[in-house]
Design a protein around this motif. Structure first.
Motif, PDB file in Angstrom:
ATOM      1  N   LYS A   9       0.820  -1.217   0.000  1.00  0.00           N
ATOM      2  CA  LYS A   9       0.000   0.000   0.000  1.00  0.00           C
ATOM      3  C   LYS A   9       0.850   1.263   0.000  1.00  0.00           C
ATOM      4  N   ASP A  10       1.927   1.279   0.769  1.00  0.00           N
ATOM      5  CA  ASP A  10       2.761   2.473   0.899  1.00  0.00           C
ATOM      6  C   ASP A  10       4.035   2.394   0.064  1.00  0.00           C
ATOM      7  N   TRP A  11       4.056   1.559  -0.946  1.00  0.00           N
ATOM      8  CA  TRP A  11       5.218   1.435  -1.817  1.00  0.00           C
ATOM      9  C   TRP A  11       5.433   2.748  -2.572  1.00  0.00           C
ATOM     10  N   PRO A  12       6.608   3.333  -2.518  1.00  0.00           N
ATOM     11  CA  PRO A  12       6.829   4.633  -3.168  1.00  0.00           C
ATOM     12  C   PRO A  12       6.574   4.634  -4.672  1.00  0.00           C
ATOM     13  N   TRP A  13       6.715   3.484  -5.313  1.00  0.00           N
ATOM     14  CA  TRP A  13       6.568   3.415  -6.759  1.00  0.00           C
ATOM     15  C   TRP A  13       5.170   2.972  -7.193  1.00  0.00           C
ATOM     16  N   ARG A  14       4.269   2.856  -6.256  1.00  0.00           N
ATOM     17  CA  ARG A  14       2.935   2.300  -6.569  1.00  0.00           C
ATOM     18  C   ARG A  14       2.193   3.117  -7.626  1.00  0.00           C
ATOM     19  N   LYS A  15       2.076   4.431  -7.430  1.00  0.00           N
ATOM     20  CA  LYS A  15       1.332   5.254  -8.381  1.00  0.00           C
ATOM     21  C   LYS A  15       1.982   5.227  -9.761  1.00  0.00           C
ATOM     22  N   GLU A  16       3.302   5.330  -9.801  1.00  0.00           N
ATOM     23  CA  GLU A  16       3.979   5.328 -11.097  1.00  0.00           C
ATOM     24  C   GLU A  16       3.800   3.982 -11.799  1.00  0.00           C
ATOM     25  N   PHE A  17       3.826   2.885 -11.036  1.00  0.00           N
ATOM     26  CA  PHE A  17       3.632   1.580 -11.663  1.00  0.00           C
ATOM     27  C   PHE A  17       2.239   1.493 -12.291  1.00  0.00           C
ATOM     28  N   ILE A  18       1.219   1.956 -11.581  1.00  0.00           N
ATOM     29  CA  ILE A  18      -0.139   1.927 -12.134  1.00  0.00           C
ATOM     30  C   ILE A  18      -0.239   2.837 -13.349  1.00  0.00           C
ATOM     31  N   ASP A  19       0.360   4.015 -13.274  1.00  0.00           N
ATOM     32  CA  ASP A  19       0.319   4.946 -14.414  1.00  0.00           C
ATOM     33  C   ASP A  19       0.987   4.347 -15.643  1.00  0.00           C
ATOM     34  N   ARG A  20       2.136   3.693 -15.462  1.00  0.00           N
ATOM     35  CA  ARG A  20       2.826   3.091 -16.613  1.00  0.00           C
ATOM     36  C   ARG A  20       2.064   1.863 -17.130  1.00  0.00           C
ATOM     37  N   THR A  21       1.423   1.140 -16.226  1.00  0.00           N
ATOM     38  CA  THR A  21       0.594   0.010 -16.669  1.00  0.00           C
ATOM     39  C   THR A  21      -0.553   0.507 -17.536  1.00  0.00           C
ATOM     40  N   LYS A  22      -1.194   1.595 -17.123  1.00  0.00           N
ATOM     41  CA  LYS A  22      -2.263   2.185 -17.932  1.00  0.00           C
ATOM     42  C   LYS A  22      -1.728   2.598 -19.308  1.00  0.00           C
ATOM     43  N   PHE A  23      -0.546   3.204 -19.316  1.00  0.00           N
ATOM     44  CA  PHE A  23       0.046   3.642 -20.587  1.00  0.00           C
ATOM     45  C   PHE A  23       0.233   2.468 -21.533  1.00  0.00           C
ATOM     46  N   TRP A  24       0.790   1.362 -21.011  1.00  0.00           N
ATOM     47  CA  TRP A  24       1.075   0.237 -21.893  1.00  0.00           C
ATOM     48  C   TRP A  24      -0.195  -0.534 -22.252  1.00  0.00           C
ATOM     49  N   LEU A  25      -1.171  -0.571 -21.365  1.00  0.00           N
ATOM     50  CA  LEU A  25      -2.458  -1.162 -21.729  1.00  0.00           C
ATOM     51  C   LEU A  25      -3.100  -0.365 -22.863  1.00  0.00           C
ATOM     52  N   LYS A  26      -2.990   0.950 -22.762  1.00  0.00           N
ATOM     53  CA  LYS A  26      -3.549   1.814 -23.796  1.00  0.00           C
ATOM     54  C   LYS A  26      -2.796   1.684 -25.115  1.00  0.00           C
ATOM     55  N   SER A  27      -1.503   1.380 -25.032  1.00  0.00           N
ATOM     56  CA  SER A  27      -0.668   1.287 -26.231  1.00  0.00           C
ATOM     57  C   SER A  27      -0.832  -0.031 -26.969  1.00  0.00           C
ATOM     58  N   HIS A  28      -1.342  -1.058 -26.292  1.00  0.00           N
ATOM     59  CA  HIS A  28      -1.464  -2.372 -26.926  1.00  0.00           C
ATOM     60  C   HIS A  28      -2.538  -2.332 -28.011  1.00  0.00           C
ATOM     61  N   ALA A  29      -2.244  -2.950 -29.138  1.00  0.00           N
ATOM     62  CA  ALA A  29      -3.175  -2.909 -30.266  1.00  0.00           C
ATOM     63  C   ALA A  29      -4.414  -3.755 -30.036  1.00  0.00           C
ATOM     64  N   GLY A  30      -4.358  -4.663 -29.061  1.00  0.00           N
ATOM     65  CA  GLY A  30      -5.506  -5.520 -28.802  1.00  0.00           C
ATOM     66  C   GLY A  30      -5.519  -6.757 -29.675  1.00  0.00           C
ATOM     67  N   SER A  31      -6.488  -7.620 -29.424  1.00  0.00           N
ATOM     68  CA  SER A  31      -6.660  -8.863 -30.166  1.00  0.00           C
ATOM     69  C   SER A  31      -8.148  -9.092 -30.378  1.00  0.00           C
ATOM     70  N   PRO A  32      -8.523  -9.883 -31.375  1.00  0.00           N
ATOM     71  CA  PRO A  32      -9.946 -10.111 -31.617  1.00  0.00           C
ATOM     72  C   PRO A  32     -10.598 -10.842 -30.440  1.00  0.00           C
ATOM     73  N   PRO A  33     -11.717 -10.338 -29.922  1.00  0.00           N
ATOM     74  CA  PRO A  33     -12.435 -11.064 -28.871  1.00  0.00           C
ATOM     75  C   PRO A  33     -13.251 -12.188 -29.504  1.00  0.00           C
ATOM     76  N   PHE A  34     -12.922 -13.420 -29.172  1.00  0.00           N
ATOM     77  CA  PHE A  34     -13.587 -14.545 -29.823  1.00  0.00           C
ATOM     78  C   PHE A  34     -14.183 -15.546 -28.830  1.00  0.00           C
ATOM     79  N   TYR A  35     -13.795 -15.464 -27.563  1.00  0.00           N
ATOM     80  CA  TYR A  35     -14.209 -16.502 -26.633  1.00  0.00           C
ATOM     81  C   TYR A  35     -15.681 -16.330 -26.268  1.00  0.00           C
ATOM     82  N   PRO A  36     -16.460 -17.428 -26.232  1.00  0.00           N
ATOM     83  CA  PRO A  36     -17.893 -17.321 -25.902  1.00  0.00           C
ATOM     84  C   PRO A  36     -18.120 -16.624 -24.561  1.00  0.00           C
ATOM     85  N   ASN A  37     -19.051 -15.683 -24.549  1.00  0.00           N
ATOM     86  CA  ASN A  37     -19.483 -14.955 -23.349  1.00  0.00           C
ATOM     87  C   ASN A  37     -18.428 -13.993 -22.794  1.00  0.00           C
TER      88      ASN A  37
END
Length: 300
Positions: free
Chosen positions: A56-84
């Motif tokens: 919870k009090d990790w100094p890098w916590r916010k930056e890690f989440i921010d960079r994760t959001k950046f790379w999630l946003k940067s990913h081109a994605g894949s076709p959703p094919f799995y049922p439901n």
């Protein structure tokens, strides 16, 4: 009646262990790797990460989440094919604190594309139905939750013990778990880390690497922890025929050069790297190996 073996998924955890070697570069590297693991095959992977466990009090916590959001946003994605999967994606997207991360311009390339959903700051000891669903319902689509634990950051092994205890008691399944831990911490607490990993009730444990890479290696083991049938029964692999095999453990250095291979890249770079890697695997020699590195590090 003949017994059968079956492998199921799980709510797979990624655990960040605090340590002195975390910095801007390593935070970005592992955020990029986490996003790659989450978005691979649109999250239709039994080993896909679903819960990120952080101090919870990790100094890098916010930056890690921010960079994760950046790379999630940067990913081109894949076709959703799995049922439901669309219903599962919609279910988690409607959580009160869920963040729907729209892709960058040009990344929405597929019909009905499911953009990643990030659910931050999930309280680990809350008994709400939403929390129970995050911990016990496998999304099997681009959904990732962050769970901060209120543990001291000056004792990495104490945090890791608490994190493992939480994941084994609260999260559904026993297929894979990932531990991100720096080299100095591994060196200073090597024996204790090995004991903890040996005691973990997961079929595959990755240390600084996505555990799914255990699957192609027939010498290793792929399947749920023995006796934990919520993630299936039996296993494949173990071509060396070890007796009473419980788990496979993959371990790479914190600053491993291969991290670039298992992180988010542009579609063009990914095609270049993996096509050359395929040629190298088919014909391993210096002339097929060098182009892999030029593609990976130079994009040439």
């Amino acid at each position: 009646k003949a017994p059968i073996c079956s492998e199921l998924g799980a709510v797979n955890p990624w655990i960040i262990v605090p340590g002195k070697q975390w910095n801007h570069r390593t935070v970005n590297t592992f955020a990029r790797n986490l996003a790659f693991a989450k978005m691979a095959n649109n999250g239709h992977v039994c080993a896909s990460p679903q819960v990120l466990v952080v101090p919870k009090d990790w100094p890098w916590r916010k930056e890690f989440i921010d960079r994760t959001k950046f790379w999630l946003k940067s990913h081109a994605g894949s076709p959703p094919f799995y049922p439901n999967s669309a219903q599962s994606h919609r279910f988690f997207k409607e959580f009160p604190n869920a963040e729907h991360i729209e892709g960058q311009e040009g990344t929405g390339a597929f019909k009905n594309q499911q953009y990643p959903v990030l659910i931050p700051n999930v309280t680990h000891d809350c008994d709400s139905q939403n929390t129970k669903d995050i911990f016990t319902r496998e999304a099997f689509c681009p959904v990732l939750a962050e769970v901060p634990l209120d543990c001291p950051t000056d004792d990495p092994m104490e945090f890791l013990r608490s994190a493992v205890n939480f994941t084994e008691k609260k999260l559904y399944g026993s297929l894979t778990a990932t531990i991100l831990v720096d080299d100095k911490t591994m060196k200073n607490h090597g024996n204790e880390l090995d004991r903890l990993v040996a005691q973990m009730k997961y079929g595959i444990v990755g240390i600084n690497i996505y555990p799914v890479f255990s699957y192609p290696y027939a010498q290793l083991r792929w399947g749920a922890f023995p006796g934990k049938t919520d993630s299936g029964s039996g296993f494949i692999g173990n071509t060396r025929l070890y007796n009473n095999l419980e788990k496979a453990v993959l371990r790479v250095p914190f600053n491993w050069l291969g991290h670039k291979l298992v992180g988010v890249n542009t579609p063009k770079r990914s095609e270049l790297v993996f096509s050359r890697l395929t040629r190298y695997k088919l014909r391993p020699n210096l002339f097929t190996q060098i182009p892999v590195f030029t593609a990976l590090f130079l994009g040439l």
